[in-house]
Design an enzyme around this catalytic site. Structure first.
Site, mmCIF file in Angstrom:
data_model
loop_
_atom_site.group_PDB
_atom_site.id
_atom_site.type_symbol
_atom_site.label_atom_id
_atom_site.label_comp_id
_atom_site.label_asym_id
_atom_site.label_seq_id
_atom_site.Cartn_x
_atom_site.Cartn_y
_atom_site.Cartn_z
ATOM 1 N N ASN A 111 -8.581 26.903 -45.885
ATOM 2 C CA ASN A 111 -8.889 28.339 -45.864
ATOM 3 C C ASN A 111 -8.979 28.771 -44.403
ATOM 4 O O ASN A 111 -9.990 28.524 -43.742
ATOM 5 C CB ASN A 111 -10.222 28.580 -46.595
ATOM 6 N N TRP A 112 -7.905 29.388 -43.936
ATOM 7 C CA TRP A 112 -7.832 29.712 -42.500
ATOM 8 C C TRP A 112 -8.531 31.028 -42.156
ATOM 9 O O TRP A 112 -8.553 31.421 -41.005
ATOM 10 C CB TRP A 112 -6.373 29.728 -42.046
ATOM 11 N N GLY A 172 -19.625 26.624 -42.112
ATOM 12 C CA GLY A 172 -19.427 26.801 -40.675
ATOM 13 C C GLY A 172 -20.519 26.241 -39.780
ATOM 14 O O GLY A 172 -20.534 26.513 -38.582
ATOM 15 N N GLU A 190 -19.909 26.693 -52.749
ATOM 16 C CA GLU A 190 -20.014 26.754 -51.293
ATOM 17 C C GLU A 190 -21.368 27.351 -50.914
ATOM 18 O O GLU A 190 -21.499 28.588 -50.818
ATOM 19 C CB GLU A 190 -18.917 27.650 -50.713
ATOM 20 N N GLY A 192 -13.185 25.542 -40.953
ATOM 21 C CA GLY A 192 -13.070 25.113 -39.555
ATOM 22 C C GLY A 192 -12.234 23.863 -39.329
ATOM 23 O O GLY A 192 -11.391 23.827 -38.426
ATOM 24 N N SER A 221 -18.561 23.096 -44.381
ATOM 25 C CA SER A 221 -18.690 22.059 -43.335
ATOM 26 C C SER A 221 -18.095 20.701 -43.718
ATOM 27 O O SER A 221 -18.629 19.658 -43.336
ATOM 28 C CB SER A 221 -20.138 21.900 -42.900
ATOM 29 N N HIS A 276 -15.135 34.734 -52.215
ATOM 30 C CA HIS A 276 -15.673 33.951 -51.097
ATOM 31 C C HIS A 276 -16.900 34.686 -50.552
ATOM 32 O O HIS A 276 -16.916 35.913 -50.496
ATOM 33 C CB HIS A 276 -14.616 33.787 -50.006
HETATM 34 P P1 PGA Z 1 -16.145 25.685 -43.247
HETATM 35 O O1 PGA Z 1 -15.737 26.891 -44.226
HETATM 36 O O2 PGA Z 1 -15.362 24.488 -43.667
HETATM 37 O O3 PGA Z 1 -15.764 26.141 -41.880
HETATM 38 O O4 PGA Z 1 -17.619 25.478 -43.405
HETATM 39 C C1 PGA Z 1 -15.554 26.688 -45.578
HETATM 40 C C2 PGA Z 1 -15.283 27.988 -46.280
HETATM 41 O O5 PGA Z 1 -15.851 29.024 -45.888
HETATM 42 O O6 PGA Z 1 -14.488 28.023 -47.240
#
Ligand code: PGA
Length: 233
Positions: free
Chosen positions: A7-8, A167, A161, A220, A198, A92
Site C-alpha cells: 500500500n504505497w 507507521g 490494522e 512503509g 508496521s 483504510h
Molecule cells: P505501515 O502501514 O506498514 O507503514 O505501518 C500499513 C498501512 O497503513 O496499511
C-alpha cells in the site's frame, strides 16, 4: 503462501511508481507469495500493461461508494475494474479519518467493489485509546457490522490494522495478535484475514507464525524494493 499487499499511499509520484514496477518486475515475479501492488490512481493503467501475463495483481487504494453520478473527484469501482484492478482497499483508517467515513460508507464501497467483480480489502482497527480501554473487539465488530449485513458469502478480505501500530515501527505483541485473530475466526467465517501495521523486516518473523493470518498490508516497508524484497522471499 501468503499475500503481500503493498500500500504505497500517496508516498511515491507516478514516475517513481512506474520506475519501481518496471525496474523490479523480474524480481517481483519470482516471489513465492501472492503479490498485490496498490499504487496511486494515475499509475493503474501503466501497471496493468507492465503486469500483463504475470501473477502479480493490481489493487486500488480506494473507490467511490456510489456507482456513477455527479461526484466530482471520485472514482467508480467499475472504472477501477476496467483499469485492470482485481482488489480495492476500502475503509483504510487514513481515509476513514480524512473523509469522515461511516461504517455504512465502507460497506457501500465494499459492495461496489464486489459488483464490479473485484475483491474488497476491508480495513478495520481500533485507536490507541480504544485499545487501552479494552474495546478492540467491540470496535471491530461495530466497524464490520454493516459490511457483514450487506455481504453474504462473497469473497472479501478483512485487514486488521490497529491505528496505533500503523507507521510506528512496532506491531502488537504476537501472542495478543494471535488471540485476536483466533477470536476473529470464531466471529466471521469464510473470509481471509490480513494484518497491517508496521510489518517490516524486523517485525515479520513472529507474525508469519500466527494462525489465520493469510497475508499482510504493508505501507512503509514496501516503498523501497530493497526492503520489500526481504519480506516477500
Ligand atoms: P505501515 O502501514 O506498514 O507503514 O505501518 C500499513 C498501512 O497503513 O496499511
Amino acid at each position: 503462501m501468503k499475500m503481500f499487499i503493498a500500500n504505497w499511499k500517496m508516498q511515491l509520484s507516478l514516475k517513481e511508481e512506474m520506475e519501481y514496477c518496471h525496474d523490479n518486475l523480474e524480481s517481483l515475479k519470482k516471489s513465492p507469495h501472492k503479490i498485490i501492488l496498490c499504487p496511486s490512481f494515475p499509475s493503474l493503467i501503466g501497471f496493468t500493461q507492465l503486469l500483463h501475463k504475470t501473477d502479480i495483481a493490481l489493487g486500488a487504494q480506494n473507490c467511490s461508494a456510489y456507482t456513477q453520478g455527479p461526484y466530482t473527484g471520485q472514482v467508480s469501482a467499475v472504472s477501477l475494474a476496467q483499469a485492470g484492478c482485481s482488489y480495492v482497499l476500502v475503509g483504510h483508517s487514513e481515509e476513514r479519518a480524512s473523509c469522515n467515513l461511516t461504517d455504512e460508507d465502507v460497506a457501500e464501497k465494499a459492495l461496489r467493489v464486489l459488483e464490479a467483480g473485484m475483491i474488497p480489502i476491508v480495513c478495520v482497527g481500533e485507536t490507541k485509546e480504544d485499545h487501552d480501554a479494552e474495546k478492540t473487539h467491540e470496535v471491530i465488530l461495530h466497524q464490520l457490522e454493516p459490511v457483514l449485513q450487506k455481504i453474504e458469502k462473497a469473497p472479501i478480505y478483512i485487514a486488521y490494522e490497529p491505528l496505533w501500530a500503523i507507521g510506528v515501527g512496532e506491531t502488537p505483541q504476537p501472542e495478543k495478535l494471535g488471540a485476536l485473530f483466533s477470536w476473529l475466526k470464531t466471529q466471521i467465517q469464510g473470509v481471509a484475514f490480513l494484518y497491517g501495521g508496521s510489518v517490516n523486516e524486523k517485525t515479520i518473523k513472529p507474525l508469519l507464525e500466527i494462525d489465520h493470518i493469510s497475508g499482510f498490508l504493508i505501507g512503509g516497508a514496501s516503498l523501497r524494493f530493497e526492503e520489500f524484497k526481504k519480506l516477500i522471499f
